[in-house]
Design a protein around this motif. Structure first.
Motif, PDB file in Angstrom:
ATOM      1  N   UNK A  44       0.518 -11.983  -5.761  1.00 11.41           N
ATOM      2  CA  UNK A  44      -0.680 -11.511  -6.456  1.00 11.41           C
ATOM      3  C   UNK A  44      -1.438 -10.491  -5.617  1.00 11.41           C
ATOM      4  N   UNK A  45      -1.638 -10.799  -4.346  1.00 10.12           N
ATOM      5  CA  UNK A  45      -2.368  -9.874  -3.467  1.00 10.12           C
ATOM      6  C   UNK A  45      -1.631  -8.552  -3.320  1.00 10.12           C
ATOM      7  N   UNK A  74      -2.913  -4.830  -4.418  1.00 12.14           N
ATOM      8  CA  UNK A  74      -2.998  -3.769  -3.416  1.00 12.14           C
ATOM      9  C   UNK A  74      -2.182  -2.549  -3.827  1.00 12.14           C
ATOM     10  N   UNK A  75      -1.007  -2.785  -4.383  1.00 13.03           N
ATOM     11  CA  UNK A  75      -0.174  -1.667  -4.834  1.00 13.03           C
ATOM     12  C   UNK A  75      -0.860  -0.902  -5.959  1.00 13.03           C
ATOM     13  N   UNK A 104     -13.696  -4.418  -4.071  1.00 11.11           N
ATOM     14  CA  UNK A 104     -14.549  -5.603  -3.993  1.00 11.11           C
ATOM     15  C   UNK A 104     -13.871  -6.811  -4.638  1.00 11.11           C
ATOM     16  N   UNK A 105     -13.175  -6.578  -5.754  1.00 11.51           N
ATOM     17  CA  UNK A 105     -12.433  -7.666  -6.383  1.00 11.51           C
ATOM     18  C   UNK A 105     -11.315  -8.172  -5.470  1.00 11.51           C
ATOM     19  N   UNK A 106     -10.618  -7.256  -4.802  1.00 14.73           N
ATOM     20  CA  UNK A 106      -9.563  -7.654  -3.867  1.00 14.73           C
ATOM     21  C   UNK A 106     -10.161  -8.459  -2.706  1.00 14.73           C
ATOM     22  N   UNK A 110       0.832  -1.205   0.000  1.00 17.57           N
ATOM     23  CA  UNK A 110       0.000   0.000   0.000  1.00 17.57           C
ATOM     24  C   UNK A 110       0.870   1.260   0.000  1.00 17.57           C
ATOM     25  N   UNK A 111       1.974   1.224   0.746  1.00 14.95           N
ATOM     26  CA  UNK A 111       2.868   2.387   0.802  1.00 14.95           C
ATOM     27  C   UNK A 111       3.513   2.642  -0.555  1.00 14.95           C
TER      28      UNK A 111
END
Length: 429
Positions: free
Chosen positions: A376-377, A381-382, A421-423, A349-350
């Motif tokens: 993948x996650x 997120x990035x 929502x996809x995440x 996220x950062x």
């Protein structure tokens, strides 16, 4: 083509092919020469090129061992072509040796067809026809080229063909998968995509509308494209605002496709896991962009944006990318040691506040101990984090009184919500 030799004599097939190819070259050359020089200085006709090809074939088969007849015929043909060029140059002041070279290639068709596979001699003929017909296209291309265009191409060839093969593949820091070759390989791949987008924007879609500008710009950098569009939108009217936001969202949509390409290059396993989500994200974003674009008044449709000729392929950009790649490699390594996958999720996220490409490529290249599902996650997120940052850039650069702001909130807000929502669905599945 070789299967014809099973049903027809080889000499017949070769003769027919040489004659046909010579005639095609002659027809193409005659048409171009008539436009450029006129009938007075024309070297023969289409029949002349056909007879040149047939002559080459006859002299080739009459002395198939030493090829003395073929070489002698080539020397005589070269002499005649030289005399023709001399007369054109001295009497009519017509320069250029294209016709001479094409005539010599036509003469050489016989041994090429007789000795080489079909794909090769067809490729030779197609190349001659294309380069003959594309003369005016090359002229227009040269006129649009900037003074430093060849220098830019030389830079790309240098970083990909000279620097990359020379770099060592040993790790710089013990225990960290960080080799000079892997760093520069990622830089070359990203620079290649950026350079391709620049060439498309300048030479193919140089008079395109805003939507096409967003599509091409997204191949290079969605953040840079959104920032430029937001600044340019300050002079836009309220009716034109949806077009700018739609173009920004198309840049985001192309970002998903760009990462699909990069992930496919560096990790087939991650691609097999992530491609459904990235494709859905790209289609959803493109759908939202098209919906906003459909809200434009008819008078705004087809508006042309002024050309942005900035070139993304610069050494300083490549060096910045390489530095970011090293930083994220070290940060990812120690994050995994001291904080585990939870810390890696936070780092993803950062990373959205900067260029996320080095972070994602580092995940694909330098974290062999991390599961594909985690990579993948973190990649998703990035990307979502970067879209939020892009929305903030668009909001800030558009200006306080800009009509874009409501459209940016609605468009980007919809895309971000669906991506979240996809995440969530990815984590639940």
């Amino acid at each position: 083509m070789e299967k014809l030799y099973q049903y027809l004599p080889e000499e017949l097939v070769t003769f027919v092919l040489v004659t046909l190819f010579s005639l095609l070259i002659g027809l193409s050359q005659r048409r171009i020469s008539l436009k450029r020089e006129g009938e007075t200085t024309l070297f023969g006709t289409d029949r002349t090129f056909t007879f040149i090809g047939i002559l080459g074939y006859l002299l080739y088969i009459l002395d198939p061992t030493d090829y003395r007849l073929f070489m002698g015929g080539g020397a005589i043909l070269g002499l005649l072509l030289t005399l023709n060029y001399y007369v054109k140059q001295t009497r009519y002041h017509v320069f250029g040796v294209t016709t001479i070279v094409i005539a010599l290639i036509t003469y050489c068709l016989a041994p090429i067809v007789a000795t080489q596979p079909s794909w090769f001699y067809v490729m030779v003929v197609v190349t001659v026809l294309l380069f003959t017909e594309l003369k005016h296209t090359f002229t227009e291309l040269a006129q649009r080229m900037k003074n430093d265009e060849m220098t830019t191409l030389a830079k790309f060839l240098a970083i990909s063909g000279i620097i990359l093969p020379m770099l060592p593949k040993e790790n710089l820091i013990p225990g960290i998968d960080l080799a000079p070759y892997s760093i520069w390989l990622a830089t070359v791949v990203v620079s290649g995509i950026s350079y391709l987008s620049y060439l498309l924007r300048r030479y193919v879609f140089h008079q395109s509308g805003l939507l096409v500008s967003g599509i091409i710009g997204g191949l290079y950098s969605s953040t840079a494209t959104i920032s430029v569009l937001a600044r340019k939108s300050r002079t836009a009217t309220a009716e034109e605002a949806p077009e700018y936001v739609a173009s920004m969202l198309m840049a985001v949509s192309m970002m998903f496709l760009r990462f699909l390409i990069l992930i496919g290059i560096f990790s087939r396993e991650t691609l097999a896991c992530i491609y459904p989500y990235l494709l859905i994200m790209a289609l959803v974003t493109a759908g939202v962009a098209w919906y906003i674009h459909s809200k434009l008044p008819a008078s705004v449709m087809g508006k042309v944006e002024e050309e942005d000729s900035s070139n993304p392929l610069e050494f300083k950009v490549a060096l910045i990318f390489a530095v970011l790649f090293v930083v994220f490699t070290i940060a990812t390594h120690y994050t995994l040691i001291y904080a585990g996958t939870e810390g890696l999720n936070l780092l993803s996220f950062i990373s959205g506040f900067s260029d996320i490409t080095p972070f994602i490529l580092n995940l694909l290249q330098g974290t062999g101990g991390v599961a594909t599902i985690v990579i993948t996650a973190c990649s998703m997120q990035a990307i979502i984090s970067n879209i939020i940052v892009n929305m903030c850039y668009g909001w800030a650069f558009a200006g306080r009184k800009s009509a874009l702001r409501p459209w940016i909130l609605r468009g980007f807000g919809t895309v971000i919500t669906i991506n979240l929502f996809l995440l969530l669905f990815f984590y639940l599945v």
